[in-house]
Each structure stands twice: as C-alpha cells, then as structure tokens.
Design a protein around this motif. Structure first.
Motif, PDB file in Angstrom:
ATOM      1  N   ASP A 180       0.816  -1.217   0.000  1.00 62.26           N
ATOM      2  CA  ASP A 180       0.000   0.000   0.000  1.00 62.26           C
ATOM      3  C   ASP A 180       0.853   1.271   0.000  1.00 62.26           C
ATOM      4  OD1 ASP A 180       0.936  -0.115   2.598  1.00 62.26           O
ATOM      5  OD2 ASP A 180      -1.037  -0.102   3.543  1.00 62.26           O
ATOM      6  N   HIS A 181       2.131   1.144  -0.342  1.00 61.79           N
ATOM      7  CA  HIS A 181       3.059   2.280  -0.392  1.00 61.79           C
ATOM      8  C   HIS A 181       3.853   2.308  -1.692  1.00 61.79           C
ATOM      9  CE1 HIS A 181       2.171   2.751   3.822  1.00 61.79           C
ATOM     10  NE2 HIS A 181       2.969   3.795   3.900  1.00 61.79           N
ATOM     11  N   PHE A 182       4.480   3.451  -1.929  1.00 60.26           N
ATOM     12  CA  PHE A 182       5.478   3.578  -2.988  1.00 60.26           C
ATOM     13  C   PHE A 182       6.831   3.796  -2.324  1.00 60.26           C
ATOM     14  CE2 PHE A 182       1.755   5.029  -5.448  1.00 60.26           C
ATOM     15  CZ  PHE A 182       1.893   4.212  -6.555  1.00 60.26           C
ATOM     16  N   LEU A 183       7.844   3.138  -2.843  1.00 58.81           N
ATOM     17  CA  LEU A 183       9.224   3.367  -2.432  1.00 58.81           C
ATOM     18  C   LEU A 183       9.822   4.326  -3.451  1.00 58.81           C
ATOM     19  CD1 LEU A 183      11.791   2.580  -0.750  1.00 58.81           C
ATOM     20  CD2 LEU A 183      12.232   0.890  -2.551  1.00 58.81           C
ATOM     21  N   VAL A 184      10.297   5.468  -2.972  1.00 60.14           N
ATOM     22  CA  VAL A 184      10.918   6.463  -3.839  1.00 60.14           C
ATOM     23  C   VAL A 184      12.421   6.417  -3.571  1.00 60.14           C
ATOM     24  CG1 VAL A 184      11.042   8.905  -4.470  1.00 60.14           C
ATOM     25  CG2 VAL A 184       8.851   7.902  -3.733  1.00 60.14           C
ATOM     26  N   VAL A 185      13.199   6.173  -4.616  1.00 56.85           N
ATOM     27  CA  VAL A 185      14.652   6.116  -4.509  1.00 56.85           C
ATOM     28  C   VAL A 185      15.219   7.359  -5.185  1.00 56.85           C
ATOM     29  CG1 VAL A 185      16.743   4.808  -5.062  1.00 56.85           C
ATOM     30  CG2 VAL A 185      14.597   3.594  -4.531  1.00 56.85           C
TER      31      VAL A 185
END
Length: 173
Positions: free
Chosen positions: A129-134
């Motif tokens: 339910d999240h986005f990982l932003v790199v």
C-alpha cells in the motif's frame, strides 16, 4: 507460512522502532513549494549515492514530487514538532509562515533543519500500500548542530527523550 495478525498490532509493534522525521520538499509546476512528512527516510547505497523513503499510495503530494523529478529531504530538528505537524496536514497551507531557502537543485531547504539531502528521482516502486521512492543524491549538507526530531510510540521527541522512555520501559519489566 506467514502468521496472521491485524494492522493495529503491526502498527503497535512497529511503533517501538524510533524513526527520523523528514520533510520531503520540491517546487511544483508554478514554482510553489510542495512538501510532506515521512518517517521512513534512509540511506540505500554509497556507490552510487542513493537514499529512499516510503509514501502511502493515497498521497496527493507524491505525484507533484514525481512530476518535478527531484526532491530535498530535510531532517527536522527536535524543536520543529510544530513544523512537522503543519507539513503533515492535508491542504495547501503547509508552507504558510515557513522560512526556507533554495537548494542547489532548486528545492526548498527548510530553516532550522539538522541536515538536508538534494536528490534526483532514480525510481519509484509500488510495494503493497506504499510507494518506495529512490533518490540519487546530488548534494547534501549539515545545517545545524540540533538533535533530530524522532517519532516513537505515537509521539515526538529527540534521541535523549526517546532513550529515556526506552529505559523506563525496560525498568518496568
């Protein structure tokens, strides 16, 4: 086999892991400051220099950060709880009365923060339910000698008060 448990139990247990409080900022399409608070900022790699943070999929701010293709992670200081709460509210008033300067990559660096990290977005990955932003680090700096603001067991404090609470809890065992 994975054990079944409810989301509240997961949140309660994970609340025992202190997290940093970081305001992620950029400039929107009209050059207006845009930002949100995250409690999941971390270093990923030294070579290449990468950092990351997690954002709920329902975030209305993340699309603006992705559109800008850059962000600045501002490590909030222990005396910036009020700013944290303001930056965490929904709506356009997050920057009302907030002093900031422009970073080398033209992102807002908030006054009074402990440190800042300027990044270009490297990738965005959907995870549950999240986005990982790199982010690929472009520039960074220490802005003050203040202690950082931490989030622990549903409340804010600095590392000294958090350590004190942890010791109190251990003595109660």
């Amino acid at each position: 086999m994975t054990k079944s448990f409810d989301a509240r139990h997961l949140r309660d247990v994970m609340g025992n892991f202190p997290t940093s409080v970081v305001a992620v900022t950029t400039l929107g399409p009209e050059q207006e400051p845009v930002g949100m608070v995250v409690g999941s900022f971390t270093s990923v790699s030294l070579d290449p220099p990468l950092v990351s943070f997690l954002v709920d999929r329902s975030s209305s701010t993340l699309p603006k950060i992705i559109a800008a293709q850059r962000f600045c992670a501002n490590a909030l200081a222990s005396d910036q709880e009020r700013l944290c709460r303001q930056m965490a509210t929904r709506g356009a008033q997050r920057f009302d009365g907030v002093a900031w300067e422009t970073s080398p990559a033209e992102n807002p660096i908030l006054d009074g923060v402990v440190a800042w990290v300027d990044c270009a977005i490297d990738k965005v990955v959907e995870l549950g339910d999240h986005f990982l932003v790199v982010g690929l680090v472009r520039d960074l700096g220490v802005a003050s000698t203040m202690t950082p603001l931490l989030f622990f067991r549903g409340g804010y404090g600095d590392y000294k008060s958090t350590a004190h609470h942890m010791l109190d809890d251990l003595h109660g065992w």
